[in-house]
Design an enzyme around this catalytic site. Structure first.
Site, mmCIF file in Angstrom:
data_model
loop_
_atom_site.group_PDB
_atom_site.id
_atom_site.type_symbol
_atom_site.label_atom_id
_atom_site.label_comp_id
_atom_site.label_asym_id
_atom_site.label_seq_id
_atom_site.Cartn_x
_atom_site.Cartn_y
_atom_site.Cartn_z
ATOM 1 C CE1 TYR A 171 23.653 -31.340 -5.232
ATOM 2 C CE2 TYR A 171 24.788 -31.410 -6.938
ATOM 3 C CZ TYR A 171 23.676 -32.145 -6.209
ATOM 4 O OH TYR A 171 23.590 -33.164 -7.249
ATOM 5 C CG ASP A 185 11.553 -40.516 4.132
ATOM 6 O OD1 ASP A 185 11.301 -39.567 4.076
ATOM 7 O OD2 ASP A 185 11.948 -41.806 5.100
ATOM 8 C CG ASP A 234 21.088 -35.363 -8.223
ATOM 9 O OD1 ASP A 234 21.126 -35.425 -9.709
ATOM 10 O OD2 ASP A 234 21.788 -35.916 -7.162
ATOM 11 C CG ASP A 289 18.639 -39.628 -11.599
ATOM 12 O OD1 ASP A 289 18.607 -39.067 -12.438
ATOM 13 O OD2 ASP A 289 19.823 -41.034 -11.770
HETATM 14 C C1 IPM Z 1 22.138 -33.960 -12.637
HETATM 15 C C2 IPM Z 1 23.298 -34.905 -12.830
HETATM 16 C C3 IPM Z 1 24.353 -33.755 -11.458
HETATM 17 C C4 IPM Z 1 23.879 -33.322 -10.768
HETATM 18 C C5 IPM Z 1 25.915 -34.188 -12.103
HETATM 19 C C6 IPM Z 1 26.323 -34.289 -13.080
HETATM 20 C C7 IPM Z 1 27.325 -32.844 -10.798
HETATM 21 O O1 IPM Z 1 23.164 -35.668 -11.522
HETATM 22 O O2 IPM Z 1 22.312 -33.127 -13.431
HETATM 23 O O3 IPM Z 1 21.187 -34.200 -12.091
HETATM 24 O O4 IPM Z 1 24.100 -34.030 -9.040
HETATM 25 O O5 IPM Z 1 23.184 -32.301 -10.074
HETATM 26 MG MG MG Z 2 21.379 -36.345 -11.104
#
Ligand code: IPM
Ligand code: MG
Length: 351
Positions: free
Chosen positions: A136, A221, A245, A249
């Site tokens: 990042y 993974d 990141d 999710d």
């Molecule tokens: C998160 C989001 C952000 C990230 C994006 C929107 C830049 O996916 O907060 O997880 O990648 O950190």
């Molecule tokens: Mg994210």
């Protein structure tokens, strides 16, 4: 403690303002004697489309003066991908040196998930995502762009200082009374032999300072498999920015969905910013279908960071009361409107 806190509010885009409103409703219900001075920031797609500003430097300086920031979500289909992400969200995270992205993965009572084999107690961990460097950092560039011989380089920057401070934060968290004293490094040391090696060495070194914390290592993974197959093995996970990141999710899905997943961008020595980890859900705007619990969970984290533990506990009780009444955590399937879910939390927090 009773404070006069100054809290920045970035309602943002899409359904951001709707969920922030519910968070603030809950804040009003639990704040007791404490005064919260809300400082509104007009940031996000509307402002950008109107003025071309994303996060001007003087507003970043104003954020620095606050006690905390509460953020809805930013992003809009009318704005080119990357603009608001890099020049607003990441600029704030980096500019305020919020080097910890703390993402609890908790299954609340009554919540159904896509993984029927999980029991309610299986999912209780926290991801400590490095939030200031890695892929990042924006290092890299194009060479011969647009030609057949184009080169695109995107470098992962990992500093000793950056890795050490995130790993130390994770060890300290693992020692907290509510944790189980287990720290898992998630990386890809078998392929990323430089960055992964630095992470593993730092974990091994710091482990000597924290003899009561059991350490473990899992490739990223394989971590995706374990999050589904045996999530109970995780207590505190420490990982780099990109891996963090991605796995959070998946983590959101095993806690019931993005509608319930909260996160904090922390600078333990500075200003921290709290947000639902989901996006702006443009298709749901104005329908009252979006789940505000992620934003309310982010507010709970904000209160905890300020040291307002009793207030945070009340929010937590409110969330738990709400999830027991709700049909689903997904937008439009909750059985209640956005505002009604906020009311359920307020009720639960008041008893
Ligand atoms: C998160 C989001 C952000 C990230 C994006 C929107 C830049 O996916 O907060 O997880 O990648 O950190
Ligand atoms: Mg994210």
């Amino acid at each position: 403690m009773t404070g006069g806190y100054r809290v920045g509010v970035i309602r943002g885009d899409g359904t951001g303002p709707e969920v922030v409103a519910e968070g603030l409703k809950v804040l009003e219900a639990v704040r007791g004697e404490a005064a919260f001075d809300l400082v509104e920031f007009d940031l996000g797609a509307e402002r950008y489309l109107r003025t071309g500003d994303t996060l001007p430097d003087d507003e970043l300086e104003q954020l620095r003066e606050l006690d905390a920031v509460f953020l809805g979500a930013v992003g809009d289909p009318r704005v080119k991908p990357g603009v608001l992400e890099r020049d607003l969200l990441l600029k704030a995270r980096f500019g305020l040196d919020q080097y910890v992205n703390l993402r609890p993965i908790v299954r609340y009572p009554g919540v159904e998930t896509l993984v029927p084999s999980h029991t309610e107690d299986d999912v209780n961990m926290v991801v400590v995502r490095e939030n200031s460097e890695g892929l990042y950092s924006g290092a890299g560039g194009f060479h011969r762009k647009g030609t057949e011989h184009e080169v695109a380089v995107q470098e992962s920057i990992n500093t000793r200082h950056g890795v050490e401070r995130i790993v130390r934060y994770a060890f300290e968290l693992a020692m907290k009374p509510h944790r189980r004293r287990k720290l898992t490094l998630v990386h890809k040391t078998n392929v990323l032999t430089f960055a992964g090696d630095l992470y593993q060495r730092v974990v091994d070194e710091l482990a000597k300072e924290f003899p009561d914390v059991e350490t473990d290592y899992v490739h990223v993974d394989a971590a995706c498999i374990y999050l589904l197959d045996s999530p109970g093995r995780f207590d505190v996970i420490v990982t780099d920015n990109m891996f963090g990141d991605i796995i959070t999710d998946l983590g959101a899905m095993i806690q019931g969905g993005l509608g319930i997943a909260a996160g904090g961008n922390l600078n333990p020595e500075g200003v921290s910013m709290f947000e639902p980890i989901g996006g702006t859900a443009p298709s749901e705007v104005g329908k009252g279908t979006i789940n505000p619990l992620a934003a309310i969970g982010a507010l709970e984290m904000l209160l905890r960071q300020l040291g307002e533990t009793d207030q945070a506990e009340r929010v937590d009780r409110g969330i738990r009361a709400a999830t027991q009444r709700m049909k689903s955590m997904r937008a439009g399937e909750m059985g209640f409107t956005t505002a009604e879910v906020g009311d359920l939390v307020v009720d639960g927090a008041s008893t």
